[in-house]
Motif scaffolding. Structure first.
Motif, short mmCIF file in Angstrom:
data_model
loop_
_atom_site.label_atom_id
_atom_site.label_comp_id
_atom_site.label_asym_id
_atom_site.label_seq_id
_atom_site.Cartn_x
_atom_site.Cartn_y
_atom_site.Cartn_z
N ALA A 169 0.94 -1.12 0.00
CA ALA A 169 0.07 -0.14 0.04
C ALA A 169 0.77 1.35 -0.08
CB ALA A 169 -1.13 -0.05 1.29
N VAL A 170 1.92 1.18 0.69
CA VAL A 170 2.84 2.45 0.92
C VAL A 170 3.34 2.75 -0.54
CG1 VAL A 170 4.92 3.43 1.77
CG2 VAL A 170 3.11 2.27 3.52
N ALA A 171 4.24 1.44 -1.20
CA ALA A 171 4.76 1.59 -2.14
C ALA A 171 3.73 2.14 -3.45
CB ALA A 171 5.53 0.15 -2.59
N ALA A 172 2.48 1.60 -3.44
CA ALA A 172 1.57 1.99 -4.46
C ALA A 172 1.17 3.51 -4.27
CB ALA A 172 0.36 1.44 -4.31
N GLY A 173 1.43 4.04 -2.93
CA GLY A 173 0.67 5.35 -2.65
C GLY A 173 -0.40 5.33 -1.87
N ARG A 174 -1.06 4.41 -1.55
CA ARG A 174 -2.31 4.36 -1.01
C ARG A 174 -2.36 4.44 0.42
NH1 ARG A 174 -2.51 -0.25 -4.34
NH2 ARG A 174 -2.19 -1.89 -2.50
N GLU A 175 -1.04 4.57 1.06
CA GLU A 175 -1.04 4.77 2.52
C GLU A 175 0.29 5.41 2.50
OE1 GLU A 175 -1.41 1.67 5.28
OE2 GLU A 175 -2.84 0.52 4.29
N PRO A 176 0.38 6.19 3.73
CA PRO A 176 1.70 6.95 3.91
C PRO A 176 2.65 5.97 4.78
CG PRO A 176 0.30 7.76 5.65
CD PRO A 176 -0.51 6.58 4.54
N ALA A 177 4.16 6.62 4.22
CA ALA A 177 5.09 5.69 4.96
C ALA A 177 5.33 6.42 6.35
CB ALA A 177 6.53 6.06 4.23
N ASP A 178 6.17 5.40 7.13
CA ASP A 178 6.44 6.17 8.51
C ASP A 178 7.79 6.79 8.35
OD1 ASP A 178 4.48 4.19 9.71
OD2 ASP A 178 5.95 2.59 9.56
N LEU A 179 8.50 6.70 7.43
CA LEU A 179 9.71 7.17 7.31
C LEU A 179 10.13 7.24 5.78
CD1 LEU A 179 12.54 8.62 8.39
CD2 LEU A 179 13.53 6.10 8.61
N VAL A 180 10.57 8.54 5.35
CA VAL A 180 11.29 8.53 4.12
C VAL A 180 12.74 9.14 4.05
CG1 VAL A 180 11.02 9.78 1.61
CG2 VAL A 180 8.79 8.68 2.81
N VAL A 181 13.73 8.66 3.58
CA VAL A 181 14.85 9.05 3.54
C VAL A 181 14.91 9.67 1.86
CG1 VAL A 181 17.44 8.82 3.63
CG2 VAL A 181 15.72 7.61 4.91
N ARG A 182 15.21 11.02 1.90
CA ARG A 182 15.09 11.61 0.50
C ARG A 182 16.44 12.23 -0.05
NH1 ARG A 182 10.07 15.61 0.30
NH2 ARG A 182 11.53 17.03 1.71
N GLY A 183 16.76 12.02 -1.45
CA GLY A 183 17.55 12.65 -2.16
C GLY A 183 19.14 12.22 -1.90
N ILE A 242 14.09 6.49 -0.12
CA ILE A 242 13.82 5.38 0.42
C ILE A 242 12.45 5.40 1.24
CG2 ILE A 242 14.51 3.37 1.94
CD1 ILE A 242 17.17 4.11 1.32
N ALA A 243 11.36 4.66 0.93
CA ALA A 243 10.28 4.76 1.88
C ALA A 243 10.12 3.36 2.81
CB ALA A 243 8.98 4.83 1.17
N ILE A 244 9.87 3.82 4.14
CA ILE A 244 10.01 2.74 5.06
C ILE A 244 8.59 2.60 5.84
CG2 ILE A 244 10.87 2.01 7.39
CD1 ILE A 244 13.58 3.74 6.27
N ALA A 245 8.20 1.47 6.02
CA ALA A 245 6.93 1.07 6.92
C ALA A 245 7.01 -0.09 7.62
CB ALA A 245 5.57 1.11 5.97
N GLU A 246 6.42 -0.14 8.77
CA GLU A 246 6.49 -1.19 9.62
C GLU A 246 7.99 -1.83 9.87
OE1 GLU A 246 4.00 -2.32 11.18
OE2 GLU A 246 2.23 -1.70 9.81
N GLY A 247 9.25 -0.97 9.87
CA GLY A 247 10.50 -1.12 10.00
C GLY A 247 11.17 -1.89 8.97
N ARG A 248 10.33 -1.80 7.86
CA ARG A 248 10.87 -2.65 6.58
C ARG A 248 11.14 -1.49 5.49
NH1 ARG A 248 11.45 -8.11 6.84
NH2 ARG A 248 10.84 -9.18 8.75
#
Length: 601
Positions: A18-32, A49-55
Motif C-alpha cells: 500500500a505504501v509503495a503504491a501510494g495508497r498509504e503514507p510511509a512511516d519514514l522517508v529518506v530523500r535525495g 527510500i520509503a519505510i513502513a513497519e520497520g521495513r
C-alpha cells in the motif's frame, strides 16, 4: 518515532504494498541520496527510500507519493545510502561486554546485524549461558542472531571446561527463535576422523535447515581439509594465506576474512579477489574478536570495511562482503543486507564511500545513532547471581604454586616454549635453554612463565610452562579469566610472587584481567559475569582496557593488542603450542607433550 514491533515480511506485506503504491503514507522517508545497490553493484544518485513497519517499502527516484502528514522525512542531501553492516562471525564476550552493551558500542559504527557464537560463556555456564546471551540479544534494537556453540570443550580430552555441549543441546537450541545456525566447528580433527558427536551436531543443524559454521585452523590443505569440507561446515574464518581463501571457496565454502583487535587476516587473503579475480560473492568480512577498547575507540565492521578498501578492494565489492554476502550465507538475503523492498530498514547515511564516516544509522526504520551518538536504549537482562560467581580457585595461591621443578641433578634444561605471533592467532612451538636454580627451572631473557589456574571446580590445580614474545621486563604478572576456550585463568609473568597476587585478585573480584608489577596493582578490568563480561557501560570498560594496555607497555610489552594474544594461549585447537589443564598441548599432533625436552650438560 515510536518503534513498531518487527513483523515478518508476510505480515507486513499488505502495508508495504500500500505504501509503495501510494495508497498509504510511509512511516519514514529518506530523500535525495545516492542509493548504494549491493545487488547490482551500482551507485544510483537522487533516490528515495520509503519505510513502513520497520521495513523498506519503496526505493526509487521519487517517494513523494509515499509521504503523508505524519511521515518523518530525513534529507540525505546527496549522501550515500548504504545497507547496515553485518558481522558474519564474532563473539560478543570478546568485547568484554554483555550483548546489550556490545550493541550500544557498535550501533554508532553502523553495525546493524551480528551473527554471534557465544561459545565462551558455553564453556563456563553451559546451555543456560547460551540461553541468557540469546535472550538478551533478542531485546536489542538491532539484529543479533545467535549461533549455537558446537564445541565445549573445543578439543575433547585436551581440556576440561565448566560445562560440555551435547548434540541434544544443539538439537534443542535449533528451535529457539534467535538461533541461526551452529557455531564454529572448532573440533576439526573430530570432524576429519568422523567423530559421531560432531557429525550429530552438524546433522541436527542441517535437519533444521540452518548454517553450519566452520573453523579449520590448519595449513594442511590436503585430504584432511577435504574431509572437513565433506563434513558440512559452510564457512571458515581461520585462513591466514591467499591459498586458504582460494581452497575454501573452491570447495563451496565461504571464506570469512577477519580483522579483529589482534587478528589481521584480510590483507593476505583478499588478493584472491583483487588479484586472482575470484568471484567475490563467496567472500565475507568479519571481526571474530574485538575487545571494548577497539569497539569504542576504533570501530567495528566499519573498521573492517575501511581496511579491506585500503587493501585494494573496490569499495562496492568490500561493502557486498559486509552486507548482502553475509545475509545470503545465512539464508537471510530476503530479510537484510541490502536496501531493497521487504528488507529490514537497516540503513547508513555517509558522505564518503571510502573514509566511511557513519553519520546516521537507521535500524528497523528507527534512527538509532547520529554522528557517533546512540539514540536508543539497549535493554539488559537481569543476570542471575550464580552467573556472577564463577571463579573458584579452591585456595589462596602462593608463589610456590608457580614453581617448575627441574629433573633431579639438572643444572640446565631445554624446555618447550609457546611463541606468540603478533597479529595472528597461531603460535609457534619454540625451544629455549633455561637455567636451573635451587632445583627450579627459571625463565630468563625474553622467556616468561605462563600458568593455567583451574577455576571452574575449585581444585587448586596450577599447570606451569613457558611463553615468549611479550617482551615483559622487571617483576610483573598479568592474569585473565578470559582464556579461550576453556576459560580457566591464564597468568603470564616474570615473577612468581606477582603471579600469585594477580591470580588471587581475580579470585576476589569474580574474574577479569589484572596486572601487577613490583607487588602493586597497576591495572584491573573487572568482568564479573562468567569471568568474561561486564554489564557496565562500554565506555567505562574501554577506559579500563586502555589503562591495561598502558600498564602492559610500561611492563615492556610492545605487541599490538597483546591482551588478545594472552587470552588465546589456552586455545587448544589452533597450532602450534598451547597450555591447558591437561598440560602443554602440541596442537600439530593434538596430544599433550612434555615441558622439558632434555637435560643439558
Amino acid at each position: 518515532m515510536e518503534r513498531h514491533p518487527l513483523k515478518s515480511w508476510a505480515e507486513a506485506a499488505p502495508r508495504l504494498v500500500a505504501v509503495a503504491a501510494g495508497r498509504e503514507p510511509a512511516d519514514l522517508v529518506v530523500r535525495g541520496g545516492i542509493w548504494v545497490n549491493v545487488h547490482s553493484r551500482e551507485l544510483l544518485p537522487d533516490h528515495d527510500i520509503a519505510i513502513a513497519e520497520g521495513r523498506i517499502a519503496y526505493v526509487g527516484s521519487d517517494a513523494g507519493h509515499c509521504i503523508g502528514p505524519e511521515t518523518q522525512v530525513i534529507e540525505a542531501a546527496g549522501r550515500y545510502m548504504l545497507p547496515g553492516l553485518c558481522d558474519a562471525h564474532m563473539h560478543v564476550e570478546s568485547g568484554m561486554l554483555t550483548p546489550a552493551e556490545f550493541a550500544r558500542a557498535v550501533i554508532p559504527h553502523g553495525t546493524t546485524s551480528m551473527f554471534a557464537d557465544p561459545h565462551e560463556i558455553a564453556n563456563v555456564l553451559g546451555l543456560e549461558g547460551v540461553r541468557l546471551m540469546h535472550d538478551e540479544a533478542l531485546l536489542q534494537p538491532v539484529n543479533i542472531f545467535t549461533q549455537m556453540p558446537s564445541c565445549a570443550p573445543s578439543a575433547p580430552g585436551l581440556e576440561t571446561t565448566g560445562f560440555e555441549i551435547t548434540p541434544e543441546d544443539v538439537a534443542e537450541a535449533m528451535s529457539w527463535p534467535g538461533i541461526v545456525g551452529l557455531g564454529e566447528m572448532m573440533n576439526f580433527p573430530g570432524v576429519v576422523a568422523g567423530d559421531p558427536k560432531m557429525l550429530a551436531e552438524i546433522a541436527a543443524t542441517q535437519v533444521a535447515g540452518k548454517t553450519v559454521g566452520g573453523h579449520y585452523a590448519s595449513p594442511d590443505l590436503g585430504p584432511a581439509f577435504h574431509a572437513y569440507a565433506a563434513g558440512g561446515p559452510a564457512d571458515d574464518h581461520e585462513g591466514t594465506r591467499e591459498e586458504d581463501a582460494v581452497a575454501r571457496v573452491r570447495q563451496g565454502m565461504r571464506a570469512m576474512l577477519r580483522l579483529g583487535s589482534a587478528w589481521y587476516d584480510v590483507k593476505a587473503q583478499i588478493t584472491a579477489v583483487t588479484e586472482k579475480g575470484l568471484d567475490p560473492r563467496n567472500f565475507i568480512l568479519c571481526t571474530d574478536d574485538c575487545h571494548s577498547g577497539t569497539l569504542v575507540n576504533e570501530g567495528h565492521m566499519n573498521r573492517v570495511l575501511r581496511h579491506a578498501i585500503d587493501c585494494g578492494c573496490d569499495p562496492l565489492v568490500a561493502l557486498q562482503m559486509a552486507t548482502v554476502n553475509t545475509a545470503a550465507h545465512f539464508g537471510l538475503e530476503r530479510e537484510l543486507g541490502s536496501i531493497a523492498p521487504g528488507r529490514r530498514a537497516d540503513i547508513i547515511l555517509s558522505s564518503d564511500l571510502r573514509a566511511l564516516p557513519i553519520e546516521t544509522v537507521i535500524a528497523r526504520g528507527l534512527v538509532v545513532a547520529e554522528n557517533g551518538k546512540i539514540m536508543v536504549d539497549c535493554p539488559h537482562l537481569d543476570w542471575p547471581a550464580h552467573a556472577r560467581a564463577t571463579v573458584h580457585l579452591g585456595k589462596t595461591l602462593a608463589a610456590s604454586d608457580f614453581e617448575i621443578p627441574a629433573p633431579a641433578g639438572a643444572n640446565h634444561v631445554r624446555a618447550r616454549v609457546i611463541g606468540v605471533v603478533e597479529n595472528q592467532a597461531p603460535t609457534k612451538a619454540l625451544s629455549a635453554d633455561l637455567p636451573v636454580i635451587d632445583g627450579l627451572v627459571e625463565a630468563e631473557g625474553e622467556v616468561c612463565q605462563i600458568a593455567l589456574v583451574e577455576r571452574h571446580r575449585g581444585t587448586g590445580m596450577v599447570v606451569n610452562a613457558f611463553v615468549q614474545g611479550f617482551g615483559y621486563e622487571g617483576p610483573m604478572a598479568m592474569a585473565s579469566t578470559v582464556a579461550h576456550d576453556s576459560h580457566h585463568m591464564i597468568v603470564v609473568g616474570t615473577d612468581r610472587e606477582n603471579m600469585a597476587l594477580a591470580a588471587n585478585r581475580l579470585g576476589a573480584v569474580g574474574g577479569g584481567v589484572a596486572l601487577f608489577a613490583g607487588g602493586e596493582e597497576k591495572a584491573l578490568v573487572e568482568l564479573p559475569i562468567a569471568g568474561l563480561m561486564s554489564d557496565d557501560l562500554a565506555e567505562k570498560v574501554a577506559a579500563k582496557v586502555e589503562a591495561l594496555g598502558h600498564a602492559m607497555q610500561e611492563a615492556g610489552c610492545r605487541l599490538n593488542n597483546a591482551y588478545m594474544q594472552h587470552s588465546l594461549l589456552a586455545l587448544v585447537v589452533i597450532p602450534e603450542l598451547r597450555i591447558s589443564d591437561k598440560g602443554l598441548v602440541d596442537v600439530t599432533r593434538f596430544e599433550v607433550t612434555e615441558l622439558i625436552e632434555k637435560v643439558l650438560e
